[in-house]
Every structure is written in structure tokens, then in C-alpha cells.
Design a protein around this motif. Structure first.
Motif, PDB file in Angstrom:
ATOM      1  N   ASP A   8     -14.497   6.384   2.218  1.00 31.69           N
ATOM      2  CA  ASP A   8     -14.286   7.822   2.391  1.00 31.69           C
ATOM      3  C   ASP A   8     -13.609   8.280   3.640  1.00 31.69           C
ATOM      4  N   GLU A   9     -13.470   7.495   4.681  1.00 34.49           N
ATOM      5  CA  GLU A   9     -12.774   7.744   5.919  1.00 34.49           C
ATOM      6  C   GLU A   9     -11.610   7.766   5.674  1.00 34.49           C
ATOM      7  N   ARG A  10     -11.089   6.866   4.737  1.00 36.81           N
ATOM      8  CA  ARG A  10      -9.393   6.633   4.466  1.00 36.81           C
ATOM      9  C   ARG A  10      -8.978   7.755   3.787  1.00 36.81           C
ATOM     10  N   ASP A  11      -9.902   8.433   2.830  1.00 32.50           N
ATOM     11  CA  ASP A  11      -9.419   9.764   2.085  1.00 32.50           C
ATOM     12  C   ASP A  11      -9.242  10.834   2.989  1.00 32.50           C
ATOM     13  N   GLU A  12     -10.273  11.167   3.731  1.00 36.99           N
ATOM     14  CA  GLU A  12     -10.336  12.006   5.021  1.00 36.99           C
ATOM     15  C   GLU A  12      -9.174  12.053   5.890  1.00 36.99           C
ATOM     16  N   LEU A  13      -8.766  10.998   6.344  1.00 35.35           N
ATOM     17  CA  LEU A  13      -7.635  10.445   7.309  1.00 35.35           C
ATOM     18  C   LEU A  13      -6.447  10.998   6.405  1.00 35.35           C
ATOM     19  N   VAL A  14      -6.193  10.575   5.295  1.00 30.15           N
ATOM     20  CA  VAL A  14      -5.086  10.782   4.463  1.00 30.15           C
ATOM     21  C   VAL A  14      -4.808  12.380   4.211  1.00 30.15           C
ATOM     22  N   LEU A  15      -5.831  13.195   4.057  1.00 33.61           N
ATOM     23  CA  LEU A  15      -5.703  14.368   3.868  1.00 33.61           C
ATOM     24  C   LEU A  15      -5.749  15.335   4.931  1.00 33.61           C
ATOM     25  N   ALA A  16      -6.252  14.741   5.987  1.00 31.46           N
ATOM     26  CA  ALA A  16      -6.081  15.467   7.428  1.00 31.46           C
ATOM     27  C   ALA A  16      -4.757  15.294   7.967  1.00 31.46           C
ATOM     28  N   GLU A  17      -3.863  14.057   7.866  1.00 30.37           N
ATOM     29  CA  GLU A  17      -2.730  13.592   8.491  1.00 30.37           C
ATOM     30  C   GLU A  17      -1.894  13.040   7.647  1.00 30.37           C
ATOM     31  N   PRO A  18      -1.383  13.347   6.605  1.00 32.61           N
ATOM     32  CA  PRO A  18      -0.370  12.856   5.507  1.00 32.61           C
ATOM     33  C   PRO A  18       0.821  12.350   6.123  1.00 32.61           C
ATOM     34  N   GLU A  19       1.181  13.059   7.315  1.00 32.14           N
ATOM     35  CA  GLU A  19       2.349  12.278   7.725  1.00 32.14           C
ATOM     36  C   GLU A  19       2.223  11.038   8.446  1.00 32.14           C
ATOM     37  N   LYS A  20       0.894  10.929   8.929  1.00 35.22           N
ATOM     38  CA  LYS A  20       0.803   9.516   9.546  1.00 35.22           C
ATOM     39  C   LYS A  20       0.048   8.524   8.765  1.00 35.22           C
ATOM     40  N   PHE A  21      -0.831   8.968   7.916  1.00 36.22           N
ATOM     41  CA  PHE A  21      -1.616   7.959   7.018  1.00 36.22           C
ATOM     42  C   PHE A  21      -1.485   7.992   5.336  1.00 36.22           C
ATOM     43  N   TRP A  22      -1.214   7.085   4.704  1.00 37.18           N
ATOM     44  CA  TRP A  22      -1.301   7.132   3.350  1.00 37.18           C
ATOM     45  C   TRP A  22      -1.728   5.700   2.691  1.00 37.18           C
ATOM     46  N   ILE A  23      -2.112   5.893   1.327  1.00 35.14           N
ATOM     47  CA  ILE A  23      -2.651   4.675   0.634  1.00 35.14           C
ATOM     48  C   ILE A  23      -1.585   4.283  -0.264  1.00 35.14           C
ATOM     49  N   ALA A  24      -1.106   2.775   0.040  1.00 39.89           N
ATOM     50  CA  ALA A  24      -0.357   2.328  -0.939  1.00 39.89           C
ATOM     51  C   ALA A  24      -0.966   2.041  -2.186  1.00 39.89           C
ATOM     52  N   ASP A  25      -0.122   2.022  -3.471  1.00 48.89           N
ATOM     53  CA  ASP A  25      -0.529   2.004  -4.592  1.00 48.89           C
ATOM     54  C   ASP A  25      -1.461   0.841  -4.887  1.00 48.89           C
ATOM     55  N   HIS A  26      -0.915  -0.479  -4.292  1.00 50.95           N
ATOM     56  CA  HIS A  26      -1.761  -1.668  -4.832  1.00 50.95           C
ATOM     57  C   HIS A  26      -2.800  -1.684  -3.822  1.00 50.95           C
ATOM     58  N   GLU A  27      -3.068  -1.034  -3.079  1.00 51.06           N
ATOM     59  CA  GLU A  27      -4.302  -1.220  -2.138  1.00 51.06           C
ATOM     60  C   GLU A  27      -5.340   0.002  -2.456  1.00 51.06           C
ATOM     61  N   ALA A  28      -4.907   0.818  -3.583  1.00 51.71           N
ATOM     62  CA  ALA A  28      -5.825   2.061  -3.554  1.00 51.71           C
ATOM     63  C   ALA A  28      -7.507   1.732  -4.018  1.00 51.71           C
ATOM     64  N   GLN A  29      -7.531   0.478  -4.721  1.00 47.13           N
ATOM     65  CA  GLN A  29      -8.828   0.089  -4.828  1.00 47.13           C
ATOM     66  C   GLN A  29      -9.570  -0.679  -3.759  1.00 47.13           C
ATOM     67  N   PHE A  30      -8.802  -0.837  -2.804  1.00 46.07           N
ATOM     68  CA  PHE A  30      -9.492  -1.647  -1.534  1.00 46.07           C
ATOM     69  C   PHE A  30      -9.707  -0.662  -0.579  1.00 46.07           C
ATOM     70  N   ALA A  31     -10.365  -1.072   0.507  1.00 45.92           N
ATOM     71  CA  ALA A  31     -10.848  -0.221   1.908  1.00 45.92           C
ATOM     72  C   ALA A  31      -9.770  -0.370   2.952  1.00 45.92           C
ATOM     73  N   TRP A  32      -8.360  -0.176   2.472  1.00 46.96           N
ATOM     74  CA  TRP A  32      -7.320  -0.203   3.393  1.00 46.96           C
ATOM     75  C   TRP A  32      -6.500   1.078   3.398  1.00 46.96           C
ATOM     76  N   VAL A  33      -5.865   1.433   4.547  1.00 42.88           N
ATOM     77  CA  VAL A  33      -5.126   2.518   4.666  1.00 42.88           C
ATOM     78  C   VAL A  33      -3.846   2.044   5.648  1.00 42.88           C
ATOM     79  N   ARG A  34      -2.554   2.603   5.156  1.00 39.33           N
ATOM     80  CA  ARG A  34      -1.242   2.447   5.939  1.00 39.33           C
ATOM     81  C   ARG A  34      -1.178   3.607   6.975  1.00 39.33           C
TER      82      ARG A  34
END
Length: 119
Positions: A52-78
Motif C-alpha cells: 500500500d505504501e509502495r503504490d502511494e510512493l509510485v503515484l506521488a513520485e513516479p520520477e523517483k519510484f517505480w515497480i519492476a514487473d517481476h517484483e509486482a507481486q512482492f512488497a518491493w519498490v525501486r
């Protein structure tokens, strides 16, 4: 701008942290549990982050954070190292991920990790 050597130095300064090469990249582990990686070209880091925090980070700061396709099912962020404000932000991100992976005995022994410095 923080770089891969800053990631390595800060990660290894956290209690009971070791570096291990896995999947041809540096990974950082606390008590054997992975909490950060330096993927591919070492211009980003992957860290633990509740979904839930990861999704908020990506929406708030997409230039900084993203989710790699192969990590989408896990609680990891880039996080892109070039987009981080400074070394303090990198330290906060790594310490937060460390806290999520660390066993209770280490959290109890090191309550200061991941908390703002006392002023």
C-alpha cells in the motif's frame, strides 16, 4: 547525488548487515534476510516496501519510484539513485527497508535505526 558506493557504505553500516552477490548483483541482508539490492547497472536500488505504501510512493513520485514487473507481486519498490535528494534520503530508505527485514532481537537492540536523529 548518491551512487552505488553510497548504497554499499550505508547498507553495510546498518547492524548485522552483509553483502552477497545473488542474481549477478549485490544484495544486502540483515540476519540473512534480503532488504536491498543494486540491480543491473547500479543506478537504482530495490528495497522492501509494504504494497500500500509502495503504490502511494509510485503515484506521488513516479520520477523517483517505480515497480519492476517481476517484483509486482512482492512488497518491493525501486528507487532511482539520481532522483534522490541526498544521502540522508538514501539512508532513510535503506534504514526503513532494514527495519522491515530485521528480526525482533535486532529491532529491540537498535531502536535508533530508521528514526530521525535526535536534535
Amino acid at each position: 547525488m548518491p551512487d552505488a558506493e553510497d548504497v554499499r557504505r550505508i547498507a553495510l553500516s546498518l547492524p548485522d548487515t552483509t553483502e552477497k552477490i545473488a542474481w549477478s548483483m549485490p544484495t544486502f541482508r540483515v540476519a540473512g534476510k534480503m532488504f536491498a539490492t543494486l540491480p543491473e547497472d547500479e543506478t537504482s536500488i530495490a528495497v522492501r516496501c509494504p504494497k500500500d505504501e509502495r503504490d502511494e510512493l509510485v503515484l506521488a513520485e513516479p520520477e523517483k519510484f517505480w515497480i519492476a514487473d517481476h517484483e509486482a507481486q512482492f512488497a518491493w519498490v525501486r528507487a532511482r539513485l539520481a532522483a534522490l535528494e541526498d544521502e540522508a534520503e538514501l539512508r532513510d530508505i535503506l534504514a526503513d527497508s532494514w527495519r522491515q527485514a530485521a528480526p525482533p532481537r535486532l529491532l529491540e537492540a537498535h531502536p535508533e535505526v530508521g528514526l530521525p536523529p535526535a536534535s
